[in-house]
Scaffold this motif. Structure first.
Motif, PDB file in Angstrom:
ATOM      1  N   THR A   1      23.615 -28.178 -29.372  1.00 28.01           N
ATOM      2  CA  THR A   1      24.303 -27.037 -30.079  1.00 28.01           C
ATOM      3  C   THR A   1      24.031 -27.003 -31.539  1.00 28.01           C
ATOM      4  N   LEU A   2      24.117 -25.741 -32.454  1.00 27.98           N
ATOM      5  CA  LEU A   2      24.095 -25.682 -33.693  1.00 27.98           C
ATOM      6  C   LEU A   2      25.370 -24.794 -33.966  1.00 27.98           C
ATOM      7  N   VAL A   3      26.234 -25.761 -34.715  1.00 28.72           N
ATOM      8  CA  VAL A   3      27.516 -24.969 -35.292  1.00 28.72           C
ATOM      9  C   VAL A   3      27.320 -24.975 -36.645  1.00 28.72           C
ATOM     10  N   GLY A   4      28.257 -24.036 -37.168  1.00 23.53           N
ATOM     11  CA  GLY A   4      28.353 -24.031 -38.576  1.00 23.53           C
ATOM     12  C   GLY A   4      29.005 -22.390 -39.135  1.00 23.53           C
ATOM     13  N   PRO A   5      29.267 -22.203 -40.265  1.00 24.01           N
ATOM     14  CA  PRO A   5      29.673 -20.931 -40.592  1.00 24.01           C
ATOM     15  C   PRO A   5      28.646 -19.927 -40.631  1.00 24.01           C
ATOM     16  N   SER A   6      28.917 -18.827 -40.568  1.00 24.40           N
ATOM     17  CA  SER A   6      27.962 -17.492 -40.695  1.00 24.40           C
ATOM     18  C   SER A   6      27.111 -17.674 -41.934  1.00 24.40           C
ATOM     19  N   GLY A   7      25.831 -17.591 -41.771  1.00 22.47           N
ATOM     20  CA  GLY A   7      25.062 -17.512 -43.020  1.00 22.47           C
ATOM     21  C   GLY A   7      24.663 -19.178 -43.378  1.00 22.47           C
ATOM     22  N   ALA A   8      24.901 -20.087 -42.169  1.00 23.54           N
ATOM     23  CA  ALA A   8      24.539 -21.394 -42.550  1.00 23.54           C
ATOM     24  C   ALA A   8      23.036 -21.582 -42.500  1.00 23.54           C
ATOM     25  N   GLY A   9      22.139 -20.617 -41.899  1.00 23.80           N
ATOM     26  CA  GLY A   9      21.126 -20.739 -41.496  1.00 23.80           C
ATOM     27  C   GLY A   9      20.346 -21.029 -40.104  1.00 23.80           C
ATOM     28  N   LYS A  10      21.441 -20.971 -39.048  1.00 23.42           N
ATOM     29  CA  LYS A  10      21.271 -21.446 -37.597  1.00 23.42           C
ATOM     30  C   LYS A  10      20.192 -20.532 -37.058  1.00 23.42           C
ATOM     31  N   THR A  11      20.406 -19.077 -37.182  1.00 24.70           N
ATOM     32  CA  THR A  11      19.334 -18.292 -36.551  1.00 24.70           C
ATOM     33  C   THR A  11      18.162 -18.410 -36.901  1.00 24.70           C
ATOM     34  N   THR A  12      17.984 -18.479 -38.419  1.00 26.80           N
ATOM     35  CA  THR A  12      16.793 -18.595 -39.030  1.00 26.80           C
ATOM     36  C   THR A  12      15.878 -19.848 -38.397  1.00 26.80           C
ATOM     37  N   LEU A  13      16.787 -21.156 -38.201  1.00 27.09           N
ATOM     38  CA  LEU A  13      16.411 -22.300 -37.371  1.00 27.09           C
ATOM     39  C   LEU A  13      15.657 -21.891 -36.213  1.00 27.09           C
ATOM     40  N   LEU A  14      16.504 -21.056 -35.263  1.00 25.18           N
ATOM     41  CA  LEU A  14      15.851 -20.717 -33.859  1.00 25.18           C
ATOM     42  C   LEU A  14      14.684 -20.080 -34.187  1.00 25.18           C
ATOM     43  N   LYS A  15      14.623 -18.969 -35.071  1.00 20.63           N
ATOM     44  CA  LYS A  15      13.475 -18.365 -35.137  1.00 20.63           C
ATOM     45  C   LYS A  15      12.297 -18.919 -35.646  1.00 20.63           C
ATOM     46  N   LEU A  16      12.384 -20.085 -36.338  1.00 22.19           N
ATOM     47  CA  LEU A  16      11.335 -20.919 -36.620  1.00 22.19           C
ATOM     48  C   LEU A  16      10.890 -21.768 -35.491  1.00 22.19           C
ATOM     49  N   CYS A  17      11.589 -22.237 -34.718  1.00 21.40           N
ATOM     50  CA  CYS A  17      11.267 -22.935 -33.392  1.00 21.40           C
ATOM     51  C   CYS A  17      10.331 -22.112 -32.505  1.00 21.40           C
ATOM     52  N   ASN A  18      10.645 -20.714 -32.379  1.00 19.37           N
ATOM     53  CA  ASN A  18       9.772 -19.795 -31.626  1.00 19.37           C
ATOM     54  C   ASN A  18       8.670 -19.040 -32.208  1.00 19.37           C
ATOM     55  N   GLY A  19       8.297 -19.424 -33.519  1.00 22.12           N
ATOM     56  CA  GLY A  19       7.488 -19.068 -34.289  1.00 22.12           C
ATOM     57  C   GLY A  19       7.413 -17.604 -34.654  1.00 22.12           C
ATOM     58  N   LEU A  20       8.741 -17.042 -34.614  1.00 24.01           N
ATOM     59  CA  LEU A  20       8.871 -15.698 -35.373  1.00 24.01           C
ATOM     60  C   LEU A  20       8.892 -15.675 -36.976  1.00 24.01           C
ATOM     61  N   ILE A  21       9.051 -16.845 -37.415  1.00 27.24           N
ATOM     62  CA  ILE A  21       8.950 -16.905 -39.055  1.00 27.24           C
ATOM     63  C   ILE A  21       8.296 -18.282 -39.161  1.00 27.24           C
ATOM     64  N   SER A  22       7.779 -18.682 -40.216  1.00 24.30           N
ATOM     65  CA  SER A  22       7.368 -19.794 -40.542  1.00 24.30           C
ATOM     66  C   SER A  22       7.734 -20.405 -41.658  1.00 24.30           C
ATOM     67  N   PRO A  23       8.018 -21.878 -41.642  1.00 24.13           N
ATOM     68  CA  PRO A  23       8.591 -22.576 -42.967  1.00 24.13           C
ATOM     69  C   PRO A  23       8.059 -22.189 -44.246  1.00 24.13           C
TER      70      PRO A  23
END
Lengths: 243, 251
Positions: free
Chosen positions: A38-60
């Protein structure tokens, strides 16, 4: 984190920036195969960005990501996204019926989804067959979320990324979806990365957890760490969530 | 018509100016600028055309067409500034429209290969192509902004950029073509087209004027279909990178 597990996904010094804004900073860590993290943390912590990186929707912007030890950039994006499924928080739908949406992953491959298969996927998320021909505009937030989860299952991905999929559900539905995800994980050995704001859910369902704040991973370990965090900032966050 | 007679028609400019002043519409300056610009531009083009027709040189005809293409391109590209290489994409679109239209008309001897025919028909085809490009780019941009989630969803499920953008592309192409098709449905019933009216006023037979008008309508239809389709298919790949990701500044 336990090292006997092969990482399904490994981050090495990953940064993600948009203009001057640093969304993720120096993220390093692994998501073990066949486990729920699980990824937990306050809003704006970068959790959704991290998921999108895993799926290749964005690149680092910098750093490297490995999927089953292969650099993510060496994997064809279409193959990667079928292999690493994602259920987005907004549960976006295309125009049409529930069936149109459920069969979308197959349609994109030039194949079709039989009605029996579609009914079976609906059953997995606790929706009865009568929903199949319903227009998606008539669905409630919770029903949309369920259809979104079912649609993600159609590709039979071996890594599933779930972005707050139970946030729009009532208590009973949350329990059903939790059972479904645990079942998928156990039955098919699917690796699951699940963003949640519900710390009780993270402790109950997750094998491991990553606590994220301000684009950084501040603590990782077994989910039970949320019961007794070692860092003050995590302790404060946990207390704030559980109040 | 003499210039003295023509100057009397300025009364038609005076009426909107008085109305604008009385009703506080604030359109006096724009009306005056529009009037002065149209007088200068049309008189200039009238004398240029006179010179080109009399010179009977294909070089001048080609120069005129090139000027039309450049002007149309620079006008239309403003609406697609976030599309990489939009200037060339619009230019290619307009050139293809012009080549197809003239190939059919001149190739089948529908009209004689003289400046008197080539230039006005080019003007209509290129002008229509420019308007269609603007309509398409405007709508396409709107579709992308309002359906960002849908595009991202299809990509996330393993769809290609072409699959992800297909619905928005088709909607924009259709929407940009509708005005051309709809206006043709009521033509002759509601209003007589400008070119046909002009020919009739100039003394041509109404039947012959209708024949030329029909030819132009068909030209405009093909110009509309080709413009939005070519521009659409040239534009969408620039919205994604080679990792099939949406480029953030494009959506």
């Amino acid at each position: 984190m336990n090292t006997i597990y092969q990482p399904a996904i490994h981050f090495h010094n990953v940064c993600f920036e948009v203009g001057e804004q640093r969304i993720l900073q120096q993220v390093t860590g692994s998501f073990p195969t066949g486990n729920i993290t699980t990824l937990v943390g306050p809003s704006g912590a970068g959790k959704t960005t991290l998921l999108k990186l895993c799926n290749g929707l964005i690149s680092p912007t910098s750093g490297e990501i490995f999927i089953h030890n292969k650099p993510i950039n060496s994997i064809n994006p279409v193959a990667l996204r079928r292999h690493v499924g994602i259920a987005l928080q907004s549960a976006p739908m295309i125009k049409g019926t529930v069936y149109t949406n459920l069969s979308l992953p197959k349609t994109l491959q030039g194949m079709s989804l039989s009605r029996e298969e579609a009914i079976s996927f609906l059953g997995d998320v606790g929706l009865d067959p009568s929903f199949l021909e319903q227009n998606v505009t008539e669905l409630s937030g919770g029903q949309r979320q369920r259809v979104s989860i079912a649609r993600t299952l159609v590709n039979r991905s071996d890594i599933l990324l779930l972005d707050e999929i139970t946030s729009a559900l009532d208590r009973t539905s949350v329990k059903e979806v939790e059972e479904l995800i645990v079942n998928i994980n156990q039955k098919y050995n699917v690796t699951i990365i699940w963003i949640t704001h519900n710390l009780e859910q993270a402790i109950k369902i997750g094998h491991y957890t990553w606590v994220m704040m301000n684009g950084r991973v501040v603590e990782t370990g077994k989910s039970t760490l949320l019961n007794h965090p070692t860092k003050d900032v995590v302790q404060q966050f946990v207390e704030g969530c559980l109040e | 018509m003499s210039y003295t007679t023509l100057s009397l028609t300025l009364l038609f400019v005076l009426i909107p100016l008085i109305l604008s002043k009385t009703l506080h519409l604030g359109l006096e300056k724009d009306t005056l600028i529009a009037t002065i610009r149209s007088i200068i531009q049309l008189l200039a083009i009238g004398y240029i055309l006179k010179f080109v027709f009399e010179s009977d040189s294909m070089v001048y005809v080609l120069l005129m067409i090139a000027l039309m293409i450049i002007t149309a391109t620079f006008n239309a590209r403003k609406k697609g500034k976030n599309i990489k290489g939009i200037t060339w994409k619009v230019a290619i679109t307009v050139i293809v429209v012009e080549v197809i239209v003239q190939s059919i008309l001149l190739g089948f001897h529908v009209v004689p290969a003289t400046a008197q025919y080539i230039i006005p028909i080019s003007g209509m085809a290129i002008g229509n192509s420019m308007i269609l490009s603007i309509l398409f780019l405007n709508r396409f941009q709107g579709e992308l902004e309002s359906h960002r989630d849908e595009v991202e969803l299809i990509l996330s499920l393993g769809g290609t950029p072409k699959q992800a953008i297909h619905r928005q592309l088709i909607t924009a192409i259709k929407a940009s073509m509708i005005p051309t098709i709809e206006s043709q449905k009521t033509i002759g019933l509601v209003q007589l087209p400008g070119m046909m009216s002009g020919q009739i006023i100039a003394g041509a037979s109404p039947v012959q004027a209708v024949q030329f008008q029909l030819m132009i309508l068909f030209v405009l239809l093909t110009s509309a279909a080709i413009s939005s389709s070519i521009l659409g298919f040239l534009s969408y790949p620039t919205l994604f990178n080679d990792r099939m990701q949406m480029l953030k500044d494009k959506f």
